[in-house]
Design a protein around this motif. Structure first.
Motif, PDB file in Angstrom:
ATOM      1  N   CYS A  39       0.582  66.475  40.813  1.00 54.74           N
ATOM      2  CA  CYS A  39      -0.092  65.754  41.890  1.00 54.74           C
ATOM      3  C   CYS A  39       0.918  65.070  42.797  1.00 54.74           C
ATOM      4  CB  CYS A  39      -1.061  64.724  41.323  1.00 54.74           C
ATOM      5  SG  CYS A  39      -2.516  65.474  40.623  1.00 54.74           S
ATOM      6  N   LEU A  40       1.965  64.498  42.188  1.00 50.95           N
ATOM      7  CA  LEU A  40       2.994  63.831  42.980  1.00 50.95           C
ATOM      8  C   LEU A  40       3.696  64.827  43.890  1.00 50.95           C
ATOM      9  CD1 LEU A  40       4.845  61.190  40.834  1.00 50.95           C
ATOM     10  CD2 LEU A  40       3.733  60.908  43.037  1.00 50.95           C
ATOM     11  N   ILE A  42       2.538  67.598  45.128  1.00 54.21           N
ATOM     12  CA  ILE A  42       1.663  67.928  46.250  1.00 54.21           C
ATOM     13  C   ILE A  42       1.660  66.775  47.254  1.00 54.21           C
ATOM     14  CG2 ILE A  42      -0.677  68.530  46.926  1.00 54.21           C
ATOM     15  CD1 ILE A  42      -1.047  69.582  44.053  1.00 54.21           C
ATOM     16  N   ALA A  43       1.580  65.542  46.738  1.00 57.62           N
ATOM     17  CA  ALA A  43       1.551  64.382  47.632  1.00 57.62           C
ATOM     18  C   ALA A  43       2.820  64.316  48.455  1.00 57.62           C
ATOM     19  CB  ALA A  43       1.377  63.103  46.823  1.00 57.62           C
TER      20      ALA A  43
ATOM     21  N   VAL B 126      -6.348  72.707  43.500  1.00 58.70           N
ATOM     22  CA  VAL B 126      -6.130  71.259  43.604  1.00 58.70           C
ATOM     23  C   VAL B 126      -7.417  70.512  43.280  1.00 58.70           C
ATOM     24  CG1 VAL B 126      -5.499  69.371  45.133  1.00 58.70           C
ATOM     25  CG2 VAL B 126      -4.240  71.508  45.225  1.00 58.70           C
ATOM     26  N   ILE B 129      -7.782  70.417  39.578  1.00 56.06           N
ATOM     27  CA  ILE B 129      -6.853  69.456  38.968  1.00 56.06           C
ATOM     28  C   ILE B 129      -7.366  68.032  39.158  1.00 56.06           C
ATOM     29  CG2 ILE B 129      -4.546  68.453  39.149  1.00 56.06           C
ATOM     30  CD1 ILE B 129      -3.487  71.194  39.760  1.00 56.06           C
ATOM     31  N   LEU B 130      -7.803  67.745  40.376  1.00 55.06           N
ATOM     32  CA  LEU B 130      -8.249  66.383  40.672  1.00 55.06           C
ATOM     33  C   LEU B 130      -9.537  66.040  39.947  1.00 55.06           C
ATOM     34  CD1 LEU B 130      -7.631  65.788  44.465  1.00 55.06           C
ATOM     35  CD2 LEU B 130      -6.506  64.744  42.526  1.00 55.06           C
ATOM     36  N   LEU B 135      -7.589  61.923  34.367  1.00 57.78           N
ATOM     37  CA  LEU B 135      -6.421  61.893  35.255  1.00 57.78           C
ATOM     38  C   LEU B 135      -6.356  60.544  35.961  1.00 57.78           C
ATOM     39  CD1 LEU B 135      -4.129  63.690  36.620  1.00 57.78           C
ATOM     40  CD2 LEU B 135      -5.749  63.932  38.478  1.00 57.78           C
ATOM     41  N   TYR B 141      -4.670  59.937  45.089  1.00 52.25           N
ATOM     42  CA  TYR B 141      -4.317  61.301  45.487  1.00 52.25           C
ATOM     43  C   TYR B 141      -5.310  61.845  46.499  1.00 52.25           C
ATOM     44  CZ  TYR B 141      -0.874  61.373  41.753  1.00 52.25           C
ATOM     45  OH  TYR B 141       0.193  61.100  40.975  1.00 52.25           O
ATOM     46  N   ILE B 144      -4.532  60.534  49.846  1.00 60.55           N
ATOM     47  CA  ILE B 144      -3.348  61.117  50.477  1.00 60.55           C
ATOM     48  C   ILE B 144      -3.636  62.539  50.946  1.00 60.55           C
ATOM     49  CG2 ILE B 144      -0.994  61.929  50.034  1.00 60.55           C
ATOM     50  CD1 ILE B 144      -0.645  59.580  48.165  1.00 60.55           C
ATOM     51  N   TYR B 145      -4.324  63.301  50.090  1.00 58.87           N
ATOM     52  CA  TYR B 145      -4.502  64.718  50.397  1.00 58.87           C
ATOM     53  C   TYR B 145      -5.372  64.964  51.622  1.00 58.87           C
ATOM     54  CZ  TYR B 145      -2.559  65.555  45.753  1.00 58.87           C
ATOM     55  OH  TYR B 145      -1.748  65.587  44.652  1.00 58.87           O
ATOM     56  N   TRP B 222      -5.427  73.617  53.502  1.00 58.48           N
ATOM     57  CA  TRP B 222      -6.019  73.562  52.158  1.00 58.48           C
ATOM     58  C   TRP B 222      -6.837  72.301  51.883  1.00 58.48           C
ATOM     59  CZ3 TRP B 222      -4.841  69.686  48.802  1.00 58.48           C
ATOM     60  CH2 TRP B 222      -3.622  69.031  48.947  1.00 58.48           C
TER      61      TRP B 222
END
Lengths: 373, 347
Positions: A39-40, A42-43, B126, B129-130, B135, B141, B144-145, B222
């Motif tokens: 995740c980091l 990707i960030a 993604v 994962i999220l 998590l 996240y 940010i994404y 994405w």
């Protein structure tokens, strides 16, 4: 069809690895670390360009190009922002004048297309009439076309509309006069009937204000140049509405379809006419949708490039998007990149903040438009 | 007007509802449509019709400006299908030596396909994962994404253009820093991302600027797919996974048999939207590579814009746009068909 805007039950949070040793389990330390690392990573890729541009905009060294990668600004200062506000391009125009052009273009186009679009969307959503399907499909087909696909005819047609400045002045007076008189009459009738509501007063005052502004502009404008519709913000606005209106109709119809019909059926039983249903039920319920559609229209107008670049020739009409392109790449010349960075952030800031606030509604609406035919 | 006595009925006659009354609802429908119809017929449909006319003429700069001597417009001449022939045979003029209609079309399709594949697959991965339970920092996240979606495309394109600059761009500078750790000389990374003419991968006819723009557009695209997929993931009931687990399914099997099939209804419309927007993605191409090198990364929209904007070939540009109408019509018909097949598969 799954709709992301529908609130989901709290029990439904389960993913790929959501199985294993009973529900609500914890990840092992190793798994947690691995996932955090991914995740980091990707960030970091997402943030890299943003951090780079922010750092460059705050770079106080006053150099024309960055010679090394600096993600933390050396000698931070806001000089670049000051420079941009004072004089962003080689033309003698300030940032606020450019922003004013972009704003009036974007706001005018989005307001107009939403106002006209919502009535059409209501008709498409709630009435059954001959030609409904073919009309709606043609709206959808136009929506598929990029704005550039009709650039040639719009340019050719608008180029031929040109008249002396006195004619324009008269048009200003007529348009402004109608608005001002209408606004004044609305104010007068409110006071006469002693029916003072905040909404009514605001609408009346806005009408009056815009009308007076038009009269003022008409009276003070001093140009001997012929007015060329194509070479003005009005021309660009017309051309932009040709794409923004179909979008507004399509998007709003998607929203209106989700408003339950039971409300209207109840109103019909109570004897409401289609007009009353529209103004008393549909419009109030559709206010968030109107706001979102207007914002999406505003955002595309705020950064509109292709049409204004093709149409406009007078530096006083230039928009933010055109100036940003003037500061990039081959046109940049001696413009320092810190100025470019400050400019791009100042353009992004207002629309990005509103986008973040409206995010939930926007995503739901976008996919909705794609689903419903 | 003689008044008709309606109280006396002939046998078999039903209550006569006048045409006016019968069409009341339809009339108010048209009334609501009227403003949009008037405006769209002036500024949307008329230009489209005029476009067809223009495409058969040699409409150029001289037809736009009145001649200084007699203040009259020089009417364009009818030249039949000449514009269409010129486009198909790539003879659009000496000023555009790199014009190649079918290469541009092919590149445009490949550009769309390769981008959307990356958007959808990265987006889904993604999102999955999220969505993993337990998590930490999920909300951070997610916040940010979403940033690439929020910024205006125009700004993203111009920023990435500067990032790919050969001398001062952040990409080369970052590569030099990274390469230095492994003892690679910094001169290795004087990559001319947007100008280099030889293809980076032998045998693959795609210039380096294509890969630069692919990176940009993956970065840009994405997060939207992740958002859509996240919404769909959260509405999958967890009982399905519990049942699958009792039956002894591995996590990977659960992903292929439960997660993906249930994501499809949400992902198909999002993918169609992605295909159409990527196909017409003007900003990225026009601002980053400007179609270069040698016009090899030109897509239809940017090529149409250049015919009109740089070269004032209005008639030719109109004919080009007519081709675009046909191609986009076919493309959307194809995607609609594919999505219908995908939906039928679900049943």
């Amino acid at each position: 069809m799954t709709n992301p805007s529908i609130p989901k039950p709290a029990t439904a949070r389960k993913g790929l690895f959501a199985s294993g040793r009973g529900s609500g389990r914890q990840l092992t330390i190793g798994q947690q670390l691995l996932l955090q690392l991914m995740c980091l990573l990707i960030a970091v890729t997402v943030l890299f360009p943003i951090v780079w541009i922010v750092s460059m905009s705050l770079d106080g060294r006053n150099i024309s190009r960055p010679t090394s990668l600096e993600l933390i600004p050396p000698e931070p200062s806001i000089n670049a922002y000051r420079e941009v506000i004072r004089n962003p391009t080689a033309n003698p125009v300030t940032f606020w004048e450019l922003a004013g052009n972009s704003f009036s273009l974007a706001a005018g186009v989005s307001f107009f297309s939403v106002m006209v679009g919502v009535t059409a969307a209501y008709a498409f959503s709630r009435f059954n009439f001959t030609g409904r399907k073919i009309l709606f499909l043609s709206v959808g087909f136009i929506l598929l076309m990029p704005g550039i696909a009709t650039l040639a005819p719009l340019f050719a047609m608008l180029s031929r509309v040109s008249f002396g400045f006195e004619v324009l002045r008269i048009l200003y007076y007529i348009f402004g006069g109608v608005l001002a008189v209408g606004g004044a009459y609305m104010l007068y009738s409110r006071f006469r009937d002693d029916e003072i509501t905040a909404n009514g007063m605001i609408i009346a005052l806005v009408c009056l204000g815009i009308g007076l502004l038009f009269i003022y502009t008409g009276a003070t404008a001093t140009t001997t140049r012929n007015f060329k519709l194509r070479d003005s913000l009005y021309g660009v606005g017309f051309a932009m509405i040709s794409g923004a209106l179909p979008f507004a109709i399509w998007n709003l119809k998607g929203y209106l379809d989700t408003i339950p019909k039971e409300l209207e059926e109840a109103a019909i039983i109570d004897g409401a006419s289609p007009n009353q249903i529209f103004f008393r039920i549909i419009l109030p319920l559709a206010t968030p949708a109107l706001a979102v559609t207007a914002f999406l229209g505003f955002m595309s107008g705020w950064t509109e490039f292709a049409l204004s670049w093709q149409f406009l020739t007078q530096p006083k009409d230039f928009t933010l998007a055109m100036s940003l392109w003037n500061m990039t790449g081959q046109y940049a010349g001696s413009v320092p990149w810190s100025k470019f960075a400050a400019m791009s952030l100042m353009i992004s800031f207002p629309v990005s903040v509103v986008y973040l606030l409206l995010q939930k509604y926007i995503i739901g609406g976008l996919t909705l438009g794609g689903v419903k035919g | 007007m003689a008044s008709v006595d309606r109280t006396i009925k002939r046998p078999g006659q039903i209550d006569e509802v006048s045409f006016w009354d019968r069409t009341k609802r339809a009339r108010s429908a048209y009334l609501y449509l009227l403003p949009a119809i008037i405006i769209m017929s002036i500024i949307t449909f008329t230009p489209i019709l005029y476009q067809f006319y223009m495409s058969f003429t040699d409409f150029g700069a001289r037809s736009l400006n009145p001649s200084p001597t007699n203040k009259a417009y020089l009417e364009p001449e009818w030249i039949g299908l000449e514009n269409y022939r010129k486009i198909v045979t790539n003879e659009v003029g000496a000023k555009l030596p790199n014009f190649n209609f079918f290469r541009t079309l092919g590149f445009n399709l490949w550009w769309t396909f390769s981008n959307v594949i990356f958007h959808v697959s990265i987006g889904v991965v993604v999102a999955v994962i999220l969505n993993i339970e337990g998590l930490r920092f999920k909300r951070l996240y997610r916040a940010i994404y979403i940033l690439p979606m929020v910024l205006p495309q125009l700004v993203i394109a111009t920023v990435w253009k500067n990032m790919f600059d050969g001398e001062y761009g952040a990409i080369n500078q970052a590569l030099k820093l990274g390469g230095g750790l492994f003892g690679i000389a910094p001169e290795t990374f004087n990559i001319r991302w947007l100008q280099q003419i030889p293809d980076p991968i032998p045998g693959v006819p795609l210039p380096l600027s294509y890969f630069a723009m692919l990176i940009t557009n993956i970065w840009l695209g994405w997060p939207f797919m992740t958002l859509v997929a996240t919404g769909a993931l959260q509405s999958i009931p967890k009982e399905l996974y519990e049942a699958a687990e009792i039956d002894g399914a591995t996590p990977l099997q659960q992903f292929w048999k439960i997660t993906l099939p249930l994501l499809r209804p949400a992902m198909v419309p999002a993918t169609i939207l992605g295909i159409i927007t990527t196909f017409n993605l003007f900003h990225i191409i026009y601002f980053i590579s400007e179609g270069g090198p040698l016009g090899r990364t030109e897509i239809l929209v940017t090529q149409a814009y250049k015919l009109i904007n740089g070269n004032q070939l209005y008639g030719l540009g109109a004919a080009f746009s007519v081709f675009m109408f046909v191609i986009l019509g076919l493309l959307s018909a194809a995607t609609a068909r594919v999505s219908r097949v995908a939906e039928a598969y679900d049943d």
